[in-house]
Scaffold this active site. Sequence first.
Site, PDB file in Angstrom:
ATOM      1  N   ARG A  65      -4.818  -3.540  -3.611  1.00 48.89           N
ATOM      2  CA  ARG A  65      -4.717  -2.117  -2.983  1.00 48.89           C
ATOM      3  C   ARG A  65      -3.252  -2.166  -2.197  1.00 48.89           C
ATOM      4  O   ARG A  65      -2.588  -3.349  -2.110  1.00 48.89           O
ATOM      5  CB  ARG A  65      -5.812  -1.665  -1.971  1.00 48.89           C
ATOM      6  CG  ARG A  65      -6.482  -2.658  -1.266  1.00 48.89           C
ATOM      7  CD  ARG A  65      -6.093  -3.610  -0.235  1.00 48.89           C
ATOM      8  NE  ARG A  65      -5.199  -2.741   0.644  1.00 48.89           N
ATOM      9  CZ  ARG A  65      -4.289  -3.130   1.315  1.00 48.89           C
ATOM     10  NH1 ARG A  65      -3.643  -4.327   1.168  1.00 48.89           N
ATOM     11  NH2 ARG A  65      -3.659  -2.248   2.146  1.00 48.89           N
ATOM     12  N   ALA A  67       0.204   0.680  -1.764  1.00 48.91           N
ATOM     13  CA  ALA A  67       0.924   1.504  -2.724  1.00 48.91           C
ATOM     14  C   ALA A  67       1.770   0.757  -3.604  1.00 48.91           C
ATOM     15  O   ALA A  67       1.646   0.729  -4.991  1.00 48.91           O
ATOM     16  CB  ALA A  67       1.559   2.482  -2.074  1.00 48.91           C
ATOM     17  N   ARG A 104      -6.054   5.550  -9.149  1.00 51.69           N
ATOM     18  CA  ARG A 104      -6.287   6.100  -7.894  1.00 51.69           C
ATOM     19  C   ARG A 104      -5.162   7.132  -7.825  1.00 51.69           C
ATOM     20  O   ARG A 104      -4.068   6.973  -8.261  1.00 51.69           O
ATOM     21  CB  ARG A 104      -5.820   4.955  -6.770  1.00 51.69           C
ATOM     22  CG  ARG A 104      -7.077   3.902  -6.662  1.00 51.69           C
ATOM     23  CD  ARG A 104      -6.920   3.119  -5.399  1.00 51.69           C
ATOM     24  NE  ARG A 104      -7.165   3.554  -4.268  1.00 51.69           N
ATOM     25  CZ  ARG A 104      -6.773   3.094  -2.870  1.00 51.69           C
ATOM     26  NH1 ARG A 104      -6.310   2.048  -2.936  1.00 51.69           N
ATOM     27  NH2 ARG A 104      -7.331   3.795  -1.853  1.00 51.69           N
ATOM     28  N   GLN A 211      -9.034  -2.996   6.618  1.00 49.12           N
ATOM     29  CA  GLN A 211      -7.643  -3.721   6.154  1.00 49.12           C
ATOM     30  C   GLN A 211      -6.945  -4.431   7.242  1.00 49.12           C
ATOM     31  O   GLN A 211      -6.355  -5.554   6.975  1.00 49.12           O
ATOM     32  CB  GLN A 211      -6.740  -2.715   5.306  1.00 49.12           C
ATOM     33  CG  GLN A 211      -7.156  -2.195   3.966  1.00 49.12           C
ATOM     34  CD  GLN A 211      -7.930  -0.998   4.032  1.00 49.12           C
ATOM     35  OE1 GLN A 211      -8.518  -0.553   5.065  1.00 49.12           O
ATOM     36  NE2 GLN A 211      -7.826  -0.181   3.123  1.00 49.12           N
ATOM     37  N   ASP A 252       1.918   6.140   1.494  1.00 47.72           N
ATOM     38  CA  ASP A 252       1.504   6.089   0.055  1.00 47.72           C
ATOM     39  C   ASP A 252       2.330   7.147  -0.687  1.00 47.72           C
ATOM     40  O   ASP A 252       2.389   6.946  -2.015  1.00 47.72           O
ATOM     41  CB  ASP A 252       0.006   6.278  -0.019  1.00 47.72           C
ATOM     42  CG  ASP A 252      -0.860   5.033   0.251  1.00 47.72           C
ATOM     43  OD1 ASP A 252      -0.960   4.730   1.657  1.00 47.72           O
ATOM     44  OD2 ASP A 252      -1.108   4.226  -0.598  1.00 47.72           O
TER      45      ASP A 252
HETATM   46  O1  MRU Z   1      -6.300   2.260   0.270  1.00 49.01           O
HETATM   47  P1  MRU Z   1      -5.278   1.199   0.605  1.00 49.01           P
HETATM   48  O2  MRU Z   1      -5.681  -0.171   1.332  1.00 49.01           O
HETATM   49  O3  MRU Z   1      -4.570   1.153  -1.027  1.00 49.01           O
HETATM   50  O4  MRU Z   1      -4.344   2.096   1.343  1.00 49.01           O
HETATM   51  C1  MRU Z   1      -2.954   1.305   1.990  1.00 49.01           C
HETATM   52  C2  MRU Z   1      -2.167   1.992   2.786  1.00 49.01           C
HETATM   53  O5  MRU Z   1      -2.571   3.225   3.096  1.00 49.01           O
HETATM   54  C3  MRU Z   1      -0.985   1.565   3.069  1.00 49.01           C
HETATM   55  O6  MRU Z   1      -0.428   1.788   4.496  1.00 49.01           O
HETATM   56  C4  MRU Z   1       0.016   1.979   2.168  1.00 49.01           C
HETATM   57  O7  MRU Z   1      -0.058   1.505   0.898  1.00 49.01           O
HETATM   58  C5  MRU Z   1       1.440   1.298   2.494  1.00 49.01           C
HETATM   59  S1  MRU Z   1       1.501  -0.351   2.015  1.00 49.01           S
HETATM   60  C6  MRU Z   1       2.697  -1.017   1.817  1.00 49.01           C
END
Ligand code: MRU
Length: 361
Positions: A65, A67, A104, A211, A252
């Site tokens: 996970r 982005a 996603r 996370q 994202d």
């Molecule tokens: O649902 P996730 O864990 O994929 O969400 C991740 C985030 O929202 C991060 O802040 C974003 O992807 C930036 S990561 C460099």
Amino acid sequence: MSNSSPFNPDLINTSHTRGDSVRAIHFHNQKLHLLDQRLLPAQEIFLTFTTPQEVACAITDMVVRGAPAIGITAAYGIVLAAYQQIDKDTLNLKDAFKTLAASRPTAVNLFWALNKMQSELENCLALSTAEQVAHLEKCAHDIYQDDILANQSMGKLGASLIEENSQLYTHCNTGSLATGGYGTALGVIRSAFQGNKVTQVYAGETRPWLQGARLTAWELMRDDIPVKLSSEGAAGQLLRQGNINWIIVGADRISANGDVANKIGTYNLAVLAKYHNVKFMVVAPSTTFDLTIQHGQDIPIEERPSEEVTKIQGIQIAPEHCEAINPSFDVTPNELIDAIICEKGILKAPFDINIQKLLGK
Ligand code: MRU
């Protein structure tokens, strides 16, 4: 998909630097190995993937996970599809592209990486099938390496804005786990710490996937960066006490006017920051900008299963049959943001004009 592979990631050179010890994505001998982020920090297990369908499921199910990491993984999903057809006269990767694109919806890095792989494929149709596969594999490696380099550049740029003796607050996980390596917001925190500017990092726990608690705390502790975990509800009190200098988050998808879609809870923090005069920084590579979307309200927001809210790690905490909402992301309007750091430069208001100048064609 299997987890019985003898794969040892330590054997592969993946451009680590000091204070950045984690690499969660490895492609080796026609197989993709992903650190299963659902199990961290209790277990460090790599799963092995050989088909694009398995890779799409790994993205949907949060094995990987963040982005930029999703984009890199999808690019390798295309490489796996190409290897499956290496003995054919021509490559037909349409289904693989479609399946991976549906994994996603919010992180635009996924679609950026797939578009990049598609145009690289179109550029090499005159080559033999085996040469096309090799070209796609090189392209995926380049996407991976370029992401690490972008993060290292953003780290320096973002750290230049941070004063000495700063205390920083971050949300979700934006580190090596969420990217090719080094991290976006966590990359800035890493660089600022290496520059002796940081006395304390606070990591928000980030419900419902935790996370912050499971991943950010783990990454920062591994790299000896001082971190304290904070429950989400404690952020207001922390900011009110006046000890936080910057809130630093990733993204994202960023629309042309500088509105930022990021992990649910980011908007709450930006509102709190404005009220308490705390500066708010967003860190994201150019691959996270979507200039086809003018305003954040048009960014698609992923809605995930309600069980992720009613249960914690599979254990029911709400009453049986309790309904729940679970938007995975929110949108922070640009007027709440002090700076957006991208590898090409530091963006400040007016964001629409400055984003166009820096990243427009
Ligand atoms: O649902 P996730 O864990 O994929 O969400 C991740 C985030 O929202 C991060 O802040 C974003 O992807 C930036 S990561 C460099």
